[in-house]
Design a protein around this motif. Structure first.
Motif, PDB file in Angstrom:
ATOM      1  N   THR A 213       0.920  -1.149   0.104  1.00  0.00           N
ATOM      2  CA  THR A 213       0.017  -0.181   0.157  1.00  0.00           C
ATOM      3  C   THR A 213       1.034   1.315   0.064  1.00  0.00           C
ATOM      4  OG1 THR A 213      -0.063  -0.185   2.428  1.00  0.00           O
ATOM      5  CG2 THR A 213      -2.045  -1.054   1.275  1.00  0.00           C
ATOM      6  N   ALA A 214       0.225   2.354  -0.231  1.00  0.00           N
ATOM      7  CA  ALA A 214       0.860   3.593  -0.173  1.00  0.00           C
ATOM      8  C   ALA A 214       1.578   3.866   1.116  1.00  0.00           C
ATOM      9  CB  ALA A 214      -0.093   4.801  -0.493  1.00  0.00           C
ATOM     10  N   ALA A 217       0.219   1.530   6.707  1.00  0.00           N
ATOM     11  CA  ALA A 217      -0.982   1.608   7.810  1.00  0.00           C
ATOM     12  C   ALA A 217      -1.376  -0.007   8.097  1.00  0.00           C
ATOM     13  CB  ALA A 217      -1.911   2.203   7.462  1.00  0.00           C
ATOM     14  N   PHE A 218      -0.881  -0.984   7.445  1.00  0.00           N
ATOM     15  CA  PHE A 218      -1.586  -2.086   7.716  1.00  0.00           C
ATOM     16  C   PHE A 218      -0.634  -3.374   8.305  1.00  0.00           C
ATOM     17  CE2 PHE A 218      -3.700  -0.206   4.423  1.00  0.00           C
ATOM     18  CZ  PHE A 218      -5.211  -0.767   4.412  1.00  0.00           C
ATOM     19  N   GLY A 219       0.210  -2.920   9.262  1.00  0.00           N
ATOM     20  CA  GLY A 219       1.026  -3.455  10.111  1.00  0.00           C
ATOM     21  C   GLY A 219       0.257  -4.491  10.999  1.00  0.00           C
ATOM     22  N   VAL A 229       3.159  -7.488   4.854  1.00  0.00           N
ATOM     23  CA  VAL A 229       2.731  -6.084   4.447  1.00  0.00           C
ATOM     24  C   VAL A 229       4.058  -5.263   4.131  1.00  0.00           C
ATOM     25  CG1 VAL A 229       1.947  -3.967   5.499  1.00  0.00           C
ATOM     26  CG2 VAL A 229       0.739  -6.350   5.837  1.00  0.00           C
ATOM     27  N   ARG A 230       3.730  -4.437   3.046  1.00  0.00           N
ATOM     28  CA  ARG A 230       4.752  -3.545   2.699  1.00  0.00           C
ATOM     29  C   ARG A 230       4.223  -2.101   2.349  1.00  0.00           C
ATOM     30  NH1 ARG A 230      10.171  -5.190   0.958  1.00  0.00           N
ATOM     31  NH2 ARG A 230      10.472  -7.025   1.952  1.00  0.00           N
ATOM     32  N   GLY A 231       4.738  -1.198   2.976  1.00  0.00           N
ATOM     33  CA  GLY A 231       4.234   0.349   2.563  1.00  0.00           C
ATOM     34  C   GLY A 231       5.288   1.018   2.029  1.00  0.00           C
ATOM     35  N   ARG A 250       9.454  -1.567  -6.052  1.00  0.00           N
ATOM     36  CA  ARG A 250       9.629  -1.955  -7.598  1.00  0.00           C
ATOM     37  C   ARG A 250      10.303  -3.196  -7.598  1.00  0.00           C
ATOM     38  NH1 ARG A 250      13.154   0.803 -11.779  1.00  0.00           N
ATOM     39  NH2 ARG A 250      14.616  -0.657 -10.572  1.00  0.00           N
ATOM     40  N   ASP A 251      11.611  -3.190  -7.311  1.00  0.00           N
ATOM     41  CA  ASP A 251      12.456  -4.572  -7.342  1.00  0.00           C
ATOM     42  C   ASP A 251      11.728  -5.638  -6.690  1.00  0.00           C
ATOM     43  OD1 ASP A 251      13.789  -3.015  -9.030  1.00  0.00           O
ATOM     44  OD2 ASP A 251      15.387  -2.541  -7.551  1.00  0.00           O
ATOM     45  N   PHE A 252      11.232  -5.260  -5.418  1.00  0.00           N
ATOM     46  CA  PHE A 252      10.421  -6.289  -4.409  1.00  0.00           C
ATOM     47  C   PHE A 252       9.466  -7.116  -5.168  1.00  0.00           C
ATOM     48  CE2 PHE A 252       7.308  -7.365  -1.508  1.00  0.00           C
ATOM     49  CZ  PHE A 252       7.953  -8.357  -0.815  1.00  0.00           C
TER      50      PHE A 252
END
Length: 323
Positions: A213-214, A217-219, A229-231, A250-252
């Motif tokens: 997400t941007a 917030a979602f931890g 989760v990645r922000g 992007r690479d991830f």
């Protein structure tokens, strides 16, 4: 007594909201000695002011007809950046009790709440939760802070609801039984919601169970429902993502072959769009998986305008995009 307390806090709040917070509040507090009122005095409904919609939803469900709720943050508003308006001042002045999230979510208003607590019950529901259950993260300045987005773990949000019940019963003891009964029904609904989220997220193939997400917030959601989760940004939207953040994410995504990323209703999608475009240039077909509600709920009168509806929407959107 309630009217005396409101009158005593008026000058303090007006000064605090207009900028010279520390000095003005100190002067105002020096001249007031109002004690908290007890709303079980037959004066009518308890007047409650809240910040984010998720807290408004708790108070509405548990308070029922015994409360009048005034939320200051409408749908789509980012609480990290929110500054109180003149209209908010009247809502704080009229309130018998104030509920906010705390944990620095409402960062621009923290000092106001701290000073207002000298006048009336001003409750940070997030700070009533055992710190052992909270997620500690690095802030933009490198300091360690607690992630404030506790509503994404439904079990933790149930604790917030219990705090609201206790505080309303303390303020209005004649109606404590009503608050207890309403809370019991609401908590049962949240129990079912927690089970729904757990079951639905488990249907995503494990290798694709990554939520991007941007901002981060979602931890709590990831920890509670077993999804990575990645922000792109940190826990606050006050700092913007840099070009390295975009490139690293992007690479991830390309390496893991993740299907979709998500935008948020209260956060600009500019940086997420840059990630999608960057992945496509590398030959990876990355899609925008849909819009999630993060710091703000949906419009009033819609399913997403309730806490339960918001969580269900998010869960369904995530599952549909990543399965």
């Amino acid at each position: 007594m309630r009217s005396k307390r409101r009158e005593a806090g008026t000058n303090m709040l007006r000064a605090a909201m207009t900028g010279a917070i520390a000095a003005a509040i100190a002067v105002a507090l020096a001249g007031c000695g109002a004690a908290p009122s007890n709303s079980g005095e037959g004066e009518g409904p308890v007047r409650v002011t809240t910040t984010i919609g998720q807290i408004t939803d708790i108070v509405t469900n548990i308070g029922g007809e015994r409360v009048e709720v005034a939320g200051i943050m409408p749908s789509g508003v980012d609480p990290h950046l929110y500054k109180a308006t003149q209209g908010d001042i009247a809502k704080f002045e009229d309130a018998d009790i104030v509920f906010y999230n705390g944990l620095h979510l409402e960062g621009k208003m923290t000092e106001v709440f701290e000073e207002m607590a000298e006048h009336k019950p001003t409750i940070a529901v997030g700070e009533s939760i055992d710190p052992a259950s909270l997620i500690e993260v690095a802030n933009a300045d490198g300091t360690q802070v607690y992630d404030p987005h506790i509503w994404f773990d439904v079990k933790l949000w149930m604790q917030a609801a219990e705090t609201v019940q206790r505080e309303l019963a303390k303020l209005d003891p004649d109606n404590a039984g009503t608050y207890e009964a309403n809370a019991k029904a609401y908590l049962a609904e949240l129990e079912a919601l927690d089970a729904y989220a757990r079951e639905r997220i488990a249907t995503i193939p494990e290798g694709q169970r990554v939520l991007v997400t941007a901002h981060d917030a979602f931890g709590y959601f990831g920890k509670a429902y077993d999804i990575e989760v990645r922000g792109l940004q940190g826990i606050s939207t006050a700092s913007e993502a840099g070009s390295k953040d975009v490139t690293d994410l992007r690479d991830f995504l390309v390496e893991r072959k993740i299907k979709a990323v998500f935008v948020e209703t209260s956060v600009s999608n500019r940086s997420i769009t840059a990630v999608i475009e960057g992945a496509k240039k590398l030959g990876h077909d990355l899609k925008e998986g849909g819009t999630l509600y993060s710091d703000a709920m949906g419009e009033e009168g819609t399913p997403e305008g309730t806490y339960v509806g918001m969580v269900r929407h998010n869960v369904d959107t995530i599952v549909n995009a990543l399965q």
